[in-house]
Scaffold this motif. Sequence first.
Motif, PDB file in Angstrom:
ATOM      1  N   ASP A  74      -7.867  14.160  62.276  1.00  0.00           N
ATOM      2  CA  ASP A  74      -8.628  15.300  62.783  1.00  0.00           C
ATOM      3  C   ASP A  74      -7.497  16.238  63.185  1.00  0.00           C
ATOM      4  OD1 ASP A  74     -11.139  14.008  62.942  1.00  0.00           O
ATOM      5  OD2 ASP A  74     -11.153  13.685  65.183  1.00  0.00           O
ATOM      6  N   ASP A  75      -8.037  17.598  63.299  1.00  0.00           N
ATOM      7  CA  ASP A  75      -7.310  18.800  63.906  1.00  0.00           C
ATOM      8  C   ASP A  75      -6.561  19.598  63.062  1.00  0.00           C
ATOM      9  OD1 ASP A  75      -8.746  18.352  66.283  1.00  0.00           O
ATOM     10  OD2 ASP A  75      -7.024  17.277  67.241  1.00  0.00           O
ATOM     11  N   ASN A  78      -4.338  24.346  62.232  1.00  0.00           N
ATOM     12  CA  ASN A  78      -3.446  25.135  62.963  1.00  0.00           C
ATOM     13  C   ASN A  78      -1.857  24.885  62.990  1.00  0.00           C
ATOM     14  OD1 ASN A  78      -3.442  27.207  65.055  1.00  0.00           O
ATOM     15  ND2 ASN A  78      -3.547  25.474  66.837  1.00  0.00           N
ATOM     16  N   MET A  98     -10.242  22.031  61.150  1.00  0.00           N
ATOM     17  CA  MET A  98     -10.862  22.993  62.018  1.00  0.00           C
ATOM     18  C   MET A  98     -11.246  24.501  61.228  1.00  0.00           C
ATOM     19  SD  MET A  98      -9.636  22.036  65.899  1.00  0.00           S
ATOM     20  CE  MET A  98     -10.857  23.048  66.483  1.00  0.00           C
ATOM     21  N   THR A 104      -6.238  26.883  58.382  1.00  0.00           N
ATOM     22  CA  THR A 104      -7.430  26.347  57.867  1.00  0.00           C
ATOM     23  C   THR A 104      -7.351  25.989  56.364  1.00  0.00           C
ATOM     24  OG1 THR A 104      -8.764  26.870  59.778  1.00  0.00           O
ATOM     25  CG2 THR A 104     -10.015  26.415  57.523  1.00  0.00           C
ATOM     26  N   HIS A 121     -14.010  20.029  60.503  1.00  0.00           N
ATOM     27  CA  HIS A 121     -13.896  19.599  62.039  1.00  0.00           C
ATOM     28  C   HIS A 121     -14.503  20.369  62.946  1.00  0.00           C
ATOM     29  CE1 HIS A 121     -12.404  16.663  65.071  1.00  0.00           C
ATOM     30  NE2 HIS A 121     -11.416  17.619  65.381  1.00  0.00           N
ATOM     31  N   PRO A 123     -15.980  22.202  65.975  1.00  0.00           N
ATOM     32  CA  PRO A 123     -15.860  22.376  67.436  1.00  0.00           C
ATOM     33  C   PRO A 123     -17.222  22.376  68.081  1.00  0.00           C
ATOM     34  CG  PRO A 123     -15.239  24.388  66.483  1.00  0.00           C
ATOM     35  CD  PRO A 123     -15.465  23.469  65.317  1.00  0.00           C
ATOM     36  N   GLY A 135     -11.606  25.971  70.273  1.00  0.00           N
ATOM     37  CA  GLY A 135     -11.231  26.932  69.138  1.00  0.00           C
ATOM     38  C   GLY A 135     -12.577  28.061  68.789  1.00  0.00           C
ATOM     39  N   ALA A 138     -17.051  27.631  68.158  1.00  0.00           N
ATOM     40  CA  ALA A 138     -17.616  26.341  68.578  1.00  0.00           C
ATOM     41  C   ALA A 138     -19.148  26.554  68.868  1.00  0.00           C
ATOM     42  CB  ALA A 138     -16.856  26.134  69.850  1.00  0.00           C
ATOM     43  N   ALA A 155     -18.766  27.991  59.467  1.00  0.00           N
ATOM     44  CA  ALA A 155     -17.545  26.959  59.413  1.00  0.00           C
ATOM     45  C   ALA A 155     -17.522  26.386  57.839  1.00  0.00           C
ATOM     46  CB  ALA A 155     -17.964  26.084  60.619  1.00  0.00           C
ATOM     47  N   HIS A 168     -15.506  17.910  66.697  1.00  0.00           N
ATOM     48  CA  HIS A 168     -14.385  18.062  67.343  1.00  0.00           C
ATOM     49  C   HIS A 168     -14.968  18.010  68.999  1.00  0.00           C
ATOM     50  CE1 HIS A 168     -10.583  19.335  68.939  1.00  0.00           C
ATOM     51  NE2 HIS A 168     -11.073  20.600  69.517  1.00  0.00           N
ATOM     52  N   HIS A 254      -5.180  11.745  64.796  1.00  0.00           N
ATOM     53  CA  HIS A 254      -4.772  13.417  64.990  1.00  0.00           C
ATOM     54  C   HIS A 254      -3.413  13.894  64.697  1.00  0.00           C
ATOM     55  CE1 HIS A 254      -8.220  11.986  67.581  1.00  0.00           C
ATOM     56  NE2 HIS A 254      -8.608  13.125  67.584  1.00  0.00           N
TER      57      HIS A 254
END
Length: 300
Positions: A74-75, A78, A98, A104, A121, A123, A135, A138, A155, A168, A254
């Motif tokens: 995940d994540d 960024n 994300m 991204t 992912h 949010p 983020g 969301a 997204a 997320h 993560h």
Amino acid sequence: MGRQQKEKAWKQEVVHTRSWGRMSIKIAAILALCGLYTVGASKTSFAISADRTGSAVQEITTLQEQRAVAVVIDDFGNGMNGTAEMMRLPIKITAAIMPFMPTTKLDAEEAHRLGHDIIVHMPMEPNKGLKKWLGPGALTTDLSDEEVKKRVEAAIDDVPHAIGMNNHMGSKVTADERMMRIVLGVCKERGLFFLDSRTTYKTVVPKIAEELGVPIVSNDVFLDDVYSVQHISKQIGVLRKHLESHVSCITIGHVGPPGKFTASVLQQSIPVLQPNVQFVKLTALIRGSSMNDPLVLPNS
């Protein structure tokens, strides 16, 4: 020095070690100390011990039936710690990226180039935790149906090559039937499956997915909900234990604060498990997915 003192000392050394090579040796020692590859089931038996130089000696017996493991990270999105290390793992992973973040598209294109599967992912509002952790874009329960649908579609459009979605955080949203009916409805329209990260035992994802006919899979083991090599190593043991009574396991790690540690523990563990475990993409497990014991994470 007692067992607990050795564990503490090794953990402190690993956390303060900058060299990737030295970290790997210390992680091997922790894995050996924890006995993570000693399995009691008749079909599976792993053992690992550390010799005086710190290298690992593996003793492996053959599985009568090979198990399957899907690793989800995940994540991404960024530029977080461990991004490069996770991308270079010697297996195919599922990269949960994300949307609307600085890297991204870069991370999605790199993961696609390397042959990894990519999912959004998404949010989602938690019961606990800070909103700033979510983020941009969301999903929160105060949004209208139209806005929720708009954000989910945006997204998906923002993450190149996405074939699925997971949550997320999201303990509040994944327990909300109105919200998840919209989210899963969009997934069905766009041909995406959904991975329930299972941050709450009150999840309605299986129920709504069955109603709508959306393919789902569910997380079995979180690797790094605690940011330490010691804990991540123990979670590999939890994964191994799960495989005693299940033919497959989905595990989530993560990038970010635990990223480099998680990547290093996986790097050490994969060769030990591979003779008896097949590492697969998440899509390979969709048909055989099932719910198991509920998982709830802090700040979920």
